[in-house]
Design an enzyme around this catalytic site. Sequence first.
Site, mmCIF file in Angstrom:
data_model
loop_
_atom_site.group_PDB
_atom_site.id
_atom_site.type_symbol
_atom_site.label_atom_id
_atom_site.label_comp_id
_atom_site.label_asym_id
_atom_site.label_seq_id
_atom_site.Cartn_x
_atom_site.Cartn_y
_atom_site.Cartn_z
ATOM 1 N N ARG A 62 -0.091 -8.340 13.809
ATOM 2 C CA ARG A 62 -0.694 -7.386 12.867
ATOM 3 C C ARG A 62 -1.574 -8.111 11.846
ATOM 4 O O ARG A 62 -2.622 -7.609 11.457
ATOM 5 C CB ARG A 62 0.403 -6.583 12.145
ATOM 6 C CG ARG A 62 1.022 -5.521 13.049
ATOM 7 C CD ARG A 62 2.351 -5.041 12.517
ATOM 8 N NE ARG A 62 2.245 -4.245 11.313
ATOM 9 C CZ ARG A 62 3.270 -4.017 10.494
ATOM 10 N NH1 ARG A 62 4.452 -4.539 10.740
ATOM 11 N NH2 ARG A 62 3.108 -3.258 9.434
ATOM 12 N N ARG A 82 -9.096 1.325 9.228
ATOM 13 C CA ARG A 82 -8.665 -0.048 9.507
ATOM 14 C C ARG A 82 -9.730 -0.813 10.288
ATOM 15 O O ARG A 82 -9.514 -1.980 10.604
ATOM 16 C CB ARG A 82 -7.392 0.002 10.348
ATOM 17 C CG ARG A 82 -6.133 -0.456 9.624
ATOM 18 C CD ARG A 82 -5.016 -0.268 10.607
ATOM 19 N NE ARG A 82 -3.813 -0.947 10.321
ATOM 20 C CZ ARG A 82 -2.732 -0.370 9.793
ATOM 21 N NH1 ARG A 82 -2.763 0.860 9.390
ATOM 22 N NH2 ARG A 82 -1.632 -1.066 9.671
ATOM 23 N N ARG A 116 11.588 -1.410 12.342
ATOM 24 C CA ARG A 116 10.371 -1.144 13.113
ATOM 25 C C ARG A 116 10.123 -2.297 14.082
ATOM 26 O O ARG A 116 10.178 -3.459 13.681
ATOM 27 C CB ARG A 116 9.166 -1.042 12.158
ATOM 28 C CG ARG A 116 9.085 0.269 11.429
ATOM 29 C CD ARG A 116 8.073 0.227 10.316
ATOM 30 N NE ARG A 116 6.748 -0.251 10.711
ATOM 31 C CZ ARG A 116 5.669 -0.222 9.911
ATOM 32 N NH1 ARG A 116 5.779 0.280 8.702
ATOM 33 N NH2 ARG A 116 4.516 -0.667 10.327
ATOM 34 N N ARG A 165 11.963 -6.669 3.902
ATOM 35 C CA ARG A 165 11.955 -5.254 4.315
ATOM 36 C C ARG A 165 12.912 -5.060 5.495
ATOM 37 O O ARG A 165 13.667 -4.096 5.526
ATOM 38 C CB ARG A 165 10.524 -4.856 4.691
ATOM 39 C CG ARG A 165 10.362 -3.435 5.142
ATOM 40 C CD ARG A 165 8.953 -2.952 4.869
ATOM 41 N NE ARG A 165 8.102 -3.013 6.052
ATOM 42 C CZ ARG A 165 6.801 -2.720 6.043
ATOM 43 N NH1 ARG A 165 6.207 -2.365 4.930
ATOM 44 N NH2 ARG A 165 6.097 -2.761 7.144
ATOM 45 N N LYS A 177 0.837 -1.218 0.000
ATOM 46 C CA LYS A 177 0.000 0.000 0.000
ATOM 47 C C LYS A 177 0.862 1.254 0.000
ATOM 48 O O LYS A 177 0.628 2.168 -0.777
ATOM 49 C CB LYS A 177 -0.908 0.047 1.257
ATOM 50 C CG LYS A 177 -1.839 -1.121 1.419
ATOM 51 C CD LYS A 177 -2.759 -0.943 2.632
ATOM 52 C CE LYS A 177 -2.064 -0.869 3.974
ATOM 53 N NZ LYS A 177 -1.390 -2.095 4.402
HETATM 54 P P1 AMP Z 1 1.290 0.830 9.283
HETATM 55 O O1 AMP Z 1 2.515 1.642 9.086
HETATM 56 O O2 AMP Z 1 0.117 1.301 8.469
HETATM 57 O O3 AMP Z 1 1.533 -0.655 9.136
HETATM 58 O O4 AMP Z 1 0.821 1.055 10.811
HETATM 59 C C1 AMP Z 1 1.685 0.715 11.875
HETATM 60 C C2 AMP Z 1 0.882 0.631 13.147
HETATM 61 O O5 AMP Z 1 0.290 1.897 13.451
HETATM 62 C C3 AMP Z 1 -0.276 -0.350 13.154
HETATM 63 O O6 AMP Z 1 0.115 -1.681 13.404
HETATM 64 C C4 AMP Z 1 -1.133 0.221 14.273
HETATM 65 O O7 AMP Z 1 -0.599 -0.065 15.545
HETATM 66 C C5 AMP Z 1 -0.989 1.726 14.046
HETATM 67 N N1 AMP Z 1 -2.003 2.211 13.095
HETATM 68 C C6 AMP Z 1 -1.793 2.778 11.869
HETATM 69 N N2 AMP Z 1 -2.942 3.118 11.284
HETATM 70 C C7 AMP Z 1 -3.936 2.766 12.151
HETATM 71 C C8 AMP Z 1 -5.353 2.828 12.111
HETATM 72 N N3 AMP Z 1 -6.003 3.333 11.053
HETATM 73 N N4 AMP Z 1 -6.032 2.361 13.189
HETATM 74 C C9 AMP Z 1 -5.409 1.868 14.258
HETATM 75 N N5 AMP Z 1 -4.068 1.743 14.356
HETATM 76 C C10 AMP Z 1 -3.325 2.191 13.317
#
Ligand code: AMP
Length: 194
Positions: free
Chosen positions: A150, A88, A139, A127, A13
Site C-alpha cells: 500500500r 487516490r 484487515r 492498529r 485521515k
Molecule cells: P483505505 O481504507 O482507504 O486504506 O482503503 C483500503 C483499500 O481499498 C485500498 O488499499 C485499496 O485497495 C482500496 N481503495 C480505497 N479507496 C480507493 C481508491 N480511491 N482507489 C483505488 N482503491 C481504493
Amino acid sequence: MRLIFLGPPGAGKGTQAKLLTEKYGIPQLSTGDMLRAAKEAGTEIGLKAKAVMDAGQLVSDDIVNAIVAERIDLDDCSNGFILDGYPRTVPQAIALEKMLQDKGCPLDAVIELKVDEGALMGRIENRVAETIAAGGKVRADDMPEAFKKRLVEYREKTAPLSAHYESTGQLKTIDGMADVKAVTAEIEKTLAAL
Ligand code: AMP
C-alpha cells in the site's frame, strides 16, 4: 464544506475525518469503508475488488469513480462531505473535478496530512494490536506485506496528487505527526481561514 483528505495509509485521515464530521455536520465518505462493505456483502463490486484490496493494491479507477459519483448524489451530501481515501490517482482527481463541476459545487480544500513514512509501520502495528485486543478482525491489508505494498502504491500513484492540488491552489498541508488533538486543531484553524 467539501473536503479531501490526502496522506499515506496510517496518516490519520480516517480519524481526523470522523472528528470533523461532528463539527461540520457533513458525512465522511471513505472509499475503503465502502469497498469493504461491498466485500462483506458479497456484491459484484465487492467480489471484483477483494483480491486487489487484500494484496494492498488499488481498485480500478472506474469502480471507485462510479461508487463516489453515486454516493455524493445522496441527500446527506447536500451540505458537503469529507472524502477520505479518494481520489487516490490523478485520473480519479480529474473524474472528481468533472463530477463536481456537473453539480456546480467545487471543492473547498484538500488537506494533506504529512507524516514521516518511517513511523507508519509502527502506527499500523499498533492498529493491528488494538484490533486484536478489542476482539476485532484484522484487515488483511494491514498485515506487513500488504501494508508495504500500500505504501508503494501510495508513493507511485497517490503522492503525485499533492503537486496536482498545489497547482490548483487547493492544497493545505498539515503536520500529521503531532498528537490527534493538535492535528485536529491545526485542521480547524486552516479551515476557518478559508
Ligand atoms: P483505505 O481504507 O482507504 O486504506 O482503503 C483500503 C483499500 O481499498 C485500498 O488499499 C485499496 O485497495 C482500496 N481503495 C480505497 N479507496 C480507493 C481508491 N480511491 N482507489 C483505488 N482503491 C481504493
